[in-house]
Motif scaffolding. Structure first.
Motif, PDB file in Angstrom:
ATOM      1  N   LEU A   3       0.812  -1.214   0.000  1.00 44.91           N
ATOM      2  CA  LEU A   3       0.000   0.000   0.000  1.00 44.91           C
ATOM      3  C   LEU A   3       0.849   1.268   0.000  1.00 44.91           C
ATOM      4  CD1 LEU A   3      -2.770  -1.121   2.511  1.00 44.91           C
ATOM      5  CD2 LEU A   3      -3.124  -0.510   0.110  1.00 44.91           C
ATOM      6  N   ARG A   4       2.083   1.119   0.483  1.00 43.40           N
ATOM      7  CA  ARG A   4       2.938   2.309   0.636  1.00 43.40           C
ATOM      8  C   ARG A   4       3.094   3.094  -0.669  1.00 43.40           C
ATOM      9  NH1 ARG A   4       7.163  -0.146   3.549  1.00 43.40           N
ATOM     10  NH2 ARG A   4       5.675  -0.518   5.229  1.00 43.40           N
ATOM     11  N   PRO A   5       3.395   2.409  -1.799  1.00 44.11           N
ATOM     12  CA  PRO A   5       3.601   3.179  -3.038  1.00 44.11           C
ATOM     13  C   PRO A   5       2.385   4.006  -3.451  1.00 44.11           C
ATOM     14  CG  PRO A   5       4.285   0.894  -3.317  1.00 44.11           C
ATOM     15  CD  PRO A   5       3.619   0.980  -1.984  1.00 44.11           C
ATOM     16  N   ILE A   6       1.161   3.575  -3.070  1.00 44.85           N
ATOM     17  CA  ILE A   6       0.005   4.387  -3.460  1.00 44.85           C
ATOM     18  C   ILE A   6      -0.403   5.329  -2.321  1.00 44.85           C
ATOM     19  CG2 ILE A   6      -0.827   2.706  -5.145  1.00 44.85           C
ATOM     20  CD1 ILE A   6      -3.050   1.962  -3.117  1.00 44.85           C
ATOM     21  N   GLY A   7       0.489   5.490  -1.341  1.00 42.97           N
ATOM     22  CA  GLY A   7       0.261   6.481  -0.296  1.00 42.97           C
ATOM     23  C   GLY A   7      -0.855   6.125   0.657  1.00 42.97           C
ATOM     24  N   ALA A   8      -1.122   4.828   0.813  1.00 41.77           N
ATOM     25  CA  ALA A   8      -2.227   4.422   1.684  1.00 41.77           C
ATOM     26  C   ALA A   8      -1.732   3.508   2.800  1.00 41.77           C
ATOM     27  CB  ALA A   8      -3.301   3.704   0.868  1.00 41.77           C
ATOM     28  N   THR A   9      -2.538   3.401   3.854  1.00 41.38           N
ATOM     29  CA  THR A   9      -2.278   2.435   4.921  1.00 41.38           C
ATOM     30  C   THR A   9      -3.603   1.752   5.250  1.00 41.38           C
ATOM     31  OG1 THR A   9      -2.782   3.983   6.684  1.00 41.38           O
ATOM     32  CG2 THR A   9      -0.480   3.884   5.967  1.00 41.38           C
ATOM     33  N   LEU A  10      -3.505   0.633   5.946  1.00 45.29           N
ATOM     34  CA  LEU A  10      -4.728  -0.071   6.341  1.00 45.29           C
ATOM     35  C   LEU A  10      -5.378   0.589   7.554  1.00 45.29           C
ATOM     36  CD1 LEU A  10      -4.205  -3.890   5.952  1.00 45.29           C
ATOM     37  CD2 LEU A  10      -5.742  -2.354   4.740  1.00 45.29           C
ATOM     38  N   GLY A  11      -4.572   1.249   8.361  1.00 44.26           N
ATOM     39  CA  GLY A  11      -5.114   1.887   9.559  1.00 44.26           C
ATOM     40  C   GLY A  11      -5.874   0.891  10.403  1.00 44.26           C
ATOM     41  N   SER A  12      -7.126   1.232  10.694  1.00 45.18           N
ATOM     42  CA  SER A  12      -7.915   0.344  11.530  1.00 45.18           C
ATOM     43  C   SER A  12      -8.763  -0.615  10.689  1.00 45.18           C
ATOM     44  CB  SER A  12      -8.810   1.167  12.457  1.00 45.18           C
ATOM     45  OG  SER A  12      -9.607   2.044  11.687  1.00 45.18           O
ATOM     46  N   GLY A  13      -8.443  -0.732   9.397  1.00 44.01           N
ATOM     47  CA  GLY A  13      -9.141  -1.715   8.568  1.00 44.01           C
ATOM     48  C   GLY A  13     -10.448  -1.211   7.959  1.00 44.01           C
ATOM     49  N   VAL A  14     -10.538   0.104   7.764  1.00 42.83           N
ATOM     50  CA  VAL A  14     -11.751   0.686   7.181  1.00 42.83           C
ATOM     51  C   VAL A  14     -11.705   0.584   5.661  1.00 42.83           C
ATOM     52  CG1 VAL A  14     -13.017   2.840   6.817  1.00 42.83           C
ATOM     53  CG2 VAL A  14     -12.074   2.305   9.067  1.00 42.83           C
ATOM     54  N   VAL A  15     -12.804   0.128   5.066  1.00 46.20           N
ATOM     55  CA  VAL A  15     -12.956   0.154   3.616  1.00 46.20           C
ATOM     56  C   VAL A  15     -14.330   0.756   3.327  1.00 46.20           C
ATOM     57  CG1 VAL A  15     -13.007  -1.189   1.481  1.00 46.20           C
ATOM     58  CG2 VAL A  15     -11.532  -1.932   3.369  1.00 46.20           C
TER      59      VAL A  15
END
Lengths: 621, 316
Positions: A509-521
């Motif tokens: 996810l790092r290359p697209i500037g995102a994280t999973l955080g608390s698992g929200v979709v």
């Protein structure tokens, strides 16, 4: 010390509400009635002053009793707890669910908190708000003892729109309703008997191959025997056989990382606490999930509360703590009730107390509820809140493993993290880590909501493609196309349709500037107004900043103002000027804020600008 | 008589680190700020005061520490062995500029002193980047976690009326940067009166008595120590406030005379600020070993008898 108190007196009901938490005042010198006779003996017993951590429970009790925290009530609390009234007022005024402006006759008032956050907006929150406005008048203005207020995410995103009814007085109760209609709200206001709880939205329920959700739907959340039939307390038994050191080794070997958002290795955290020479040690379960779009821990606590109790007991055993706390967000009345019930049952049956499972281990758990503050999910803010202070984060270092709750070494873990420990002890670290991605082991809970066929809580191995997770929820509604996905909640980022093939694991996810955080979709289809969503997120951070440090206190305001201009297509100067200004604001919040709230407050807006949702030259499309 | 028991102190350790490329050696426990100052590296501070425990909230003192993701507050973070600190990196300068700019955009900094004025210049602060000031100021009735809608055309500020509710000092919270110093000085760092606390949340967080009652109804004992530590003129002696309102406050015409407080046996040093042969303000030196700059109501305000001139002799 004799405190300066106002002449306002608490009512008998207010005193009773406080006494129910603090126990009755043992002498006139700590808040009791002072008769001329009692003044003959000027004795003061310091041990009769209740510990400060009972302040928030007492304030919550006052809110439930009187519909607000009155001057007289604060005077009484100040006398009972030997605290300055200004200090207590400062604490009460910090929390959204405590009302320091309530009219004196608030008594049996009802407050209706309506979620108008990111996900409930997609589920028709505004039309429900319009109906309530017709029925009960303008926001925040009591009519017939009822007032309604817009609220940040209530953690019921699987079945919005969500409402929390805060009923005070004789039939005091906090009632969460989702999905709510105007009729449901009217019934909860008028009828003191609670409505039946809707079943959890866990479409995979009953699937025995699941790691964290395996018992959901198979166990009765109120029945300890049912939990034991499903394998409950086998993990604690295994832990007691292994010894604390080996438990920590297993957790370390499993590769388990925290599921609250920061992904810190759990074994490392536990070892750091266990190895501290200073005593007492504490374990805290962080159940204050308030990240917009997140409801995973609520479902687990409501449906599998004994598992939370067992897992926290293991954490206490491993880290050398004899006392655990579960800090549940104030908006989760059912979860708190079921946890309290589970704890009472476990204590009754010797799974908690001074001789856990007959092995001489001493461990017990207290449930504490928040009162409406997102920031209290930040671990050090949580400590301050639990200790009866304003929920302001502390500077780190020192870290909680050294200087945590009450200044003692503390292991604080998210609910989902703790439940994974049960699985690690059940199957061993090797089998646990066989599932998942290279850089993140095991499975992950996903709070899936928005424009999908079956919103709900899903479990999937780390590394599952984003598109595959959305497919688990039945994909988009027929005829709709994907506009964007909000990953990780308000503190996360928007990603576009091109991210559907990205595996949900940190490195990917790092290359697209995102994280999973608390698992929200949160899934947005082509009908969603994303500019509106981004503005709601900016408003959220302004509302939820604790106000302690300058970059976040002012930065979140300037960010909201800027997003409002961009969303309306009325930039100051050009859109490019605004974006340059945004990057300055964002960098200061990220670099100089005290805690994670300020450091991530610009993340979603940043991603929205990157995706062209906001700030395209020429204004909104 | 036996000599008093000697408690063995741990031997002092020395920490070696690098600040702006210079090697430094300081005793363990020294903050980055103190180490920087020993190197004559200027680090701006707003919420820091030598006599109070650091609360690290203003973030003006942030520095860059190699290996640390976020910037680090110099005022509270102890220097550690082999730390590499930059006090003027690009990131540091950007953050400092933004902190000062955020404050200047929301509160009246005009009485924050010459250092702040110089820093604003040095770091290139431009508060007007955020649009014109909103006509109405802080929404003090806002409940925690709620605020009205904004269209972003104007920038929100803390502007609000001055609170004049007693004869000794006034509170102008449109100048308040929320440095917590008054709360600390009123509380367990000096006075132990606890008349003031921080209430509210976010941009609406503010210094308050319980239920915002006027000072005479609060626990305030009028020691004036909150005024003594206020860095922005938000708290001001009434004597100074009145002269400023009348446009007569003029520090160039003032002299400062040290004396000893006549009221009790403690012997606090007083600094009498005198303008036109009248005492206009009383302070105490911050480095004074007894007062640390703090006084009580008598030393701070009990000077009126000095300026009771005998009535002009009546003609016989």
């Amino acid at each position: 010390m004799e405190r300066h108190l106002s002449a306002d007196a608490a009512t008998a009901d207010e005193r009773a509400a406080v006494d129910a938490i603090l126990s009755r005042p043992p002498s006139p010198w700590v808040g009791g009635e002072r008769s001329p006779h009692a003044l003959h003996a000027a004795r003061r017993d310091e041990s009769a002053v209740p510990p400060r951590d009972l302040l928030l429970p007492a304030l919550r009790a006052l809110q439930a009793e009187a519909g607000g925290v009155s001057r007289g009530a604060i005077s009484y609390l100040a006398a009972r707890m030997d605290l300055p009234p200004s200090d207590i007022y400062g604490v009460a005024a910090f929390y959204a669910l405590l009302d320091v402006d309530a009219p004196p006759e608030a008594g049996a008032s009802v407050k209706v908190h309506l979620c108008d956050d990111v996900v409930c907006q997609l589920a028709g929150a505004e039309s429900l708000i319009a109906k309530l406005r017709d029925r009960y008048g303008a926001e925040g203005e009591p009519a017939g003892g009822v007032s309604w207020h817009r609220s940040p995410c209530l953690g019921q995103c699987d079945r919005g729109p969500a409402v929390l009814v805060q009923r005070a007085g004789t039939y005091a109760a906090d009632i969460a309703i989702a999905s709510a209609t105007a009729e449901d709200v009217a019934r909860a206001i008028a009828d003191p008997t609670p409505a039946p709880t809707p079943p959890a939205t866990v479409p995979q329920a009953g699937d025995a191959s699941l790691v964290v959700l395996r018992r959901i739907g198979r166990v009765d959340p109120a029945d300890l025997d049912s939990y034991r039939h499903a394998g409950g307390y086998e993990s604690l038994r295994r832990a007691l056989a292994l010894g604390p050191e080996s438990v920590i080794q297993w957790v370390t070997d499993s590769g388990l990382q925290g599921r609250g958002g920061a992904a810190f290795p759990t074994g490392v955290k536990w070892r750091a606490v266990a190895s501290q020479a200073a005593r007492t040690h504490y374990v805290v379960a962080n159940a204050d999930e308030s990240e917009p779009g997140t409801f995973k821990d609520r479902v687990v606590m409501e449906e599998d509360p004994f598992a939370v109790v067992e897992a926290l007991t293991i954490a206490g055993y491993a880290t050398g703590a004899e006392q655990g706390f579960i800090y549940v967000r104030g908006e989760y009345p059912l979860a708190a009730a079921r946890l309290r019930h589970a704890i009472a049952r476990a204590r009754q049956r010797g799974f908690l107390g001074s001789n856990v499972m007959g092995r001489g281990l001493s461990f017990d758990i207290d449930v504490r509820q928040g009162a409406g503050a997102y920031i209290c999910g930040e671990e050090t803010a949580l400590f301050n809140s639990l200790e009866g202070r304003r929920g302001e984060p502390r500077n780190k270092p020192p870290f909680p493993t050294v200087h945590g709750l009450f200044g003692k070494p503390t292991a604080v873990n998210n609910i989902e993290t703790l439940l994974n420990v049960l699985a690690i002890l059940a199957v061993g670290p090797e089998r646990f880590r066989a599932v998942g991605a290279e850089d993140a082991k095991g499975t992950r809970l996903f709070s899936l909501s928005g424009a999908v066929m079956r919103p709900g809580l899903y479990e999937a191995p780390f590394g599952t493609r984003l598109g595959a997770v959305i497919d688990m929820a039945g994909g988009l509604r027929p005829g709709r196309t994907l506009q964007a996905v909000l990953l990780g909640g308000a503190a996360g980022s928007f990603v576009g349709p091109e991210a559907l093939d990205t595996p949900l694991a940190p490195a990917a996810l790092r290359p697209i500037g995102a994280t999973l955080g608390s698992g929200v979709v949160v899934v947005f289809d082509d009908t969603a107004n994303l500019r509106h969503t981004v503005l709601r997120i900016a408003r959220f951070f302004r509302d939820e900043s604790c106000g302690q440090c300058v970059p976040c206190r002012v930065g979140t305001v300037r960010q909201e103002e800027l997003v409002a201009r961009l969303a309306a297509g009325t930039p100051r100067g050009s859109a490019a000027d605004e974006i340059r200004l945004f990057h300055d604001i964002a960098q200061a919040m990220r670099d100089a804020s005290i805690c994670g709230l300020g450091q991530t407050a610009a993340s979603a807006v940043d991603s929205a600008i990157r995706l062209g949702i906001l700030g395209r030259e020429g204004g909104p499309a | 008589m036996a000599p008093p028991l000697q408690v063995k102190q741990l031997p002092e350790r020395i920490v070696h680190a690098t600040i702006d490329g210079q090697r430094v050696a300081v005793p363990e426990g020294t903050t980055i700020l103190a180490a920087c100052r020993s190197q004559a590296a200027e680090v701006p501070t707003l919420c820091f005061l030598e006599t109070l425990a650091p609360v690290n909230v203003c973030r003006a003192c942030v520095v860059e520490v190699e290996g640390s993701r976020a910037l680090v507050p110099a005022c509270s973070r102890p220097l550690e062995t082999d730390m590499v600190v930059s006090t003027r990196s690009k990131r540091v300068d950007k953050s400092r500029r933004m902190v000062l700019e955020f404050l200047a955009s929301s509160v009246d900094m005009s009485l924050a002193g010459p250092d702040v004025e110089r820093w604003m210049e040095e770091y290139g602060v431009d508060p007007d980047r955020y649009g014109p000031k909103a006509a109405a100021g802080a929404d003090l009735d806002a409940r925690a976690g709620r605020h009205g809608p904004t269209v972003g055309a104007e920038r929100a500020t803390a502007a609000q009326p001055v609170k004049v509710d007693n004869d000794l000092y006034v509170r102008d919270y449109s100048r308040c940067i929320l440095c917590y110093k008054c709360v600390e000085a009123c509380g367990d760092q000096a006075q132990h009166t606890f008349a003031l606390a921080v209430a509210g949340r976010g941009f609406d967080a503010h210094i308050a008595t319980e239920f915002e009652v006027p000072l005479p109804e609060s626990a305030c004992v009028y020691c004036g120590n909150c005024v003594g530590v206020c860095p922005t003129g938000a708290l001001m002696f009434k004597s100074e406030y009145d002269l400023r309102q009348a446009n007569q406050w003029d520090e160039s015409r003032q002299t400062v005379t040290d004396t000893i407080c006549p009221y009790c046996g403690v012997g606090c040093t007083l600094e009498l600020h005198v303008q036109d042969n009248a005492i206009v303000k009383v302070t105490s030196p911050m480095d004074h070993e007894v007062t640390s700059g703090h006084l009580c109501i008598k030393g701070r305000f009990g000077f009126e008898f000095v300026q009771q001139r005998p009535p002009a002799a009546e003609p016989r």
